[in-house]
Design a protein around this motif. Structure first.
Motif, PDB file in Angstrom:
ATOM      1  N   LYS A  67       0.840  -1.194   0.000  1.00 30.37           N
ATOM      2  CA  LYS A  67       0.000   0.000   0.000  1.00 30.37           C
ATOM      3  C   LYS A  67       0.881   1.251   0.000  1.00 30.37           C
ATOM      4  O   LYS A  67       1.879   1.313   0.697  1.00 30.37           O
ATOM      5  N   ILE A  68       0.458   2.224  -0.811  1.00 23.56           N
ATOM      6  CA  ILE A  68       1.131   3.515  -0.890  1.00 23.56           C
ATOM      7  C   ILE A  68       0.106   4.590  -0.550  1.00 23.56           C
ATOM      8  O   ILE A  68      -0.995   4.603  -1.113  1.00 23.56           O
ATOM      9  N   ILE A  69       0.466   5.463   0.382  1.00 20.66           N
ATOM     10  CA  ILE A  69      -0.377   6.609   0.715  1.00 20.66           C
ATOM     11  C   ILE A  69       0.414   7.864   0.363  1.00 20.66           C
ATOM     12  O   ILE A  69       1.494   8.090   0.898  1.00 20.66           O
ATOM     13  N   ILE A  70      -0.122   8.642  -0.559  1.00 22.00           N
ATOM     14  CA  ILE A  70       0.499   9.893  -0.969  1.00 22.00           C
ATOM     15  C   ILE A  70      -0.203  11.028  -0.230  1.00 22.00           C
ATOM     16  O   ILE A  70      -1.439  11.078  -0.214  1.00 22.00           O
ATOM     17  N   VAL A  71       0.566  11.921   0.369  1.00 22.08           N
ATOM     18  CA  VAL A  71       0.004  13.090   1.053  1.00 22.08           C
ATOM     19  C   VAL A  71       0.499  14.319   0.304  1.00 22.08           C
ATOM     20  O   VAL A  71       1.710  14.539   0.189  1.00 22.08           O
ATOM     21  N   ASP A  72      -0.444  15.110  -0.235  1.00 17.83           N
ATOM     22  CA  ASP A  72      -0.041  16.210  -1.110  1.00 17.83           C
ATOM     23  C   ASP A  72      -1.160  17.240  -1.206  1.00 17.83           C
ATOM     24  O   ASP A  72      -2.305  16.960  -0.842  1.00 17.83           O
ATOM     25  N   ILE A  73      -0.824  18.394  -1.724  1.00 18.01           N
ATOM     26  CA  ILE A  73      -1.853  19.393  -1.995  1.00 18.01           C
ATOM     27  C   ILE A  73      -2.541  19.052  -3.309  1.00 18.01           C
ATOM     28  O   ILE A  73      -1.992  18.344  -4.151  1.00 18.01           O
ATOM     29  N   ILE A  74      -3.769  19.552  -3.441  1.00 18.54           N
ATOM     30  CA  ILE A  74      -4.541  19.368  -4.660  1.00 18.54           C
ATOM     31  C   ILE A  74      -5.167  20.705  -5.029  1.00 18.54           C
ATOM     32  O   ILE A  74      -5.154  21.642  -4.229  1.00 18.54           O
ATOM     33  N   ASP A  75      -5.698  20.780  -6.221  1.00 21.18           N
ATOM     34  CA  ASP A  75      -6.463  21.953  -6.613  1.00 21.18           C
ATOM     35  C   ASP A  75      -7.740  21.489  -7.297  1.00 21.18           C
ATOM     36  O   ASP A  75      -7.770  21.259  -8.495  1.00 21.18           O
ATOM     37  N   PHE A  76      -8.781  21.317  -6.494  1.00 23.09           N
ATOM     38  CA  PHE A  76     -10.095  20.912  -6.989  1.00 23.09           C
ATOM     39  C   PHE A  76     -11.088  22.054  -6.847  1.00 23.09           C
ATOM     40  O   PHE A  76     -12.283  21.843  -6.856  1.00 23.09           O
TER      41      PHE A  76
END
Length: 160
Positions: A67-76
């Motif tokens: 399992k990979i969990i990416i933590v990042d900003i988004i622009d929705f």
């Protein structure tokens, strides 16, 4: 040979760059997680802008990551600080995952990881301000106020 930092069943990657305001969100979440006692099978990586390079290494056949969990900003276009759990199918809607600063699309590696049988989850936070190329260290209040809840979301994902 795979780096020791990638020899975990679950990997949490904090992505982004601390010198561009809210882009430091991933780093801040990883910093908080590093102060906690996590299961032994969980690895934390402050990937900065280098997540594609780490993910390339996971394509090794000796990889044990499930399992990979990416933590990042988004622009929705959500209110700043809003947290959202995204799947691999949402990647095409995230501009920075199509082309990042080094022209190595992160989404390609995440899709390969998913196709290799890994569970891939993105914990995204709506940014208020990303200052690239101007330097501004520190998160906006809205994004900073979302950090505790972001950590809770990661911890929930660790137990799934």
């Amino acid at each position: 040979m795979m780096p020791d930092s990638l020899k975990y069943e679950i990997l949490v990657f904090g992505c982004g760059n601390v010198i561009f305001a809210d882009d430091g969100f991933g780093y801040e979440v990883i910093s908080r997680l590093e102060k906690m006692e996590l299961p032994k099978n969980v690895g934390l990586i402050d990937a900065g802008t280098g997540a594609p390079f780490y993910l390339m290494s996971l394509m090794d056949e000796s990889c044990i990551t499930k399992k990979i969990i990416i933590v990042d900003i988004i622009d929705f276009k959500l209110p700043p600080g809003t947290l959202k759990i995204l799947s691999i199918n949402d990647l095409s809607k995230i501009k920075k995952y199509t082309f990042d600063a080094h022209d190595m699309p992160l989404s390609n590696y995440l899709i390969k990881a998913k196709n290799a049988g890994m569970d891939v989850v993105i914990v995204g936070c709506q940014a208020k301000r990303v200052t690239t190329p101007d330097i501004e260290v520190g998160l906006t209040k809205e994004v900073k106020d979302s950090l505790d809840d972001a950590v809770k979301l990661v911890l929930q994902e660790l137990s799934r």
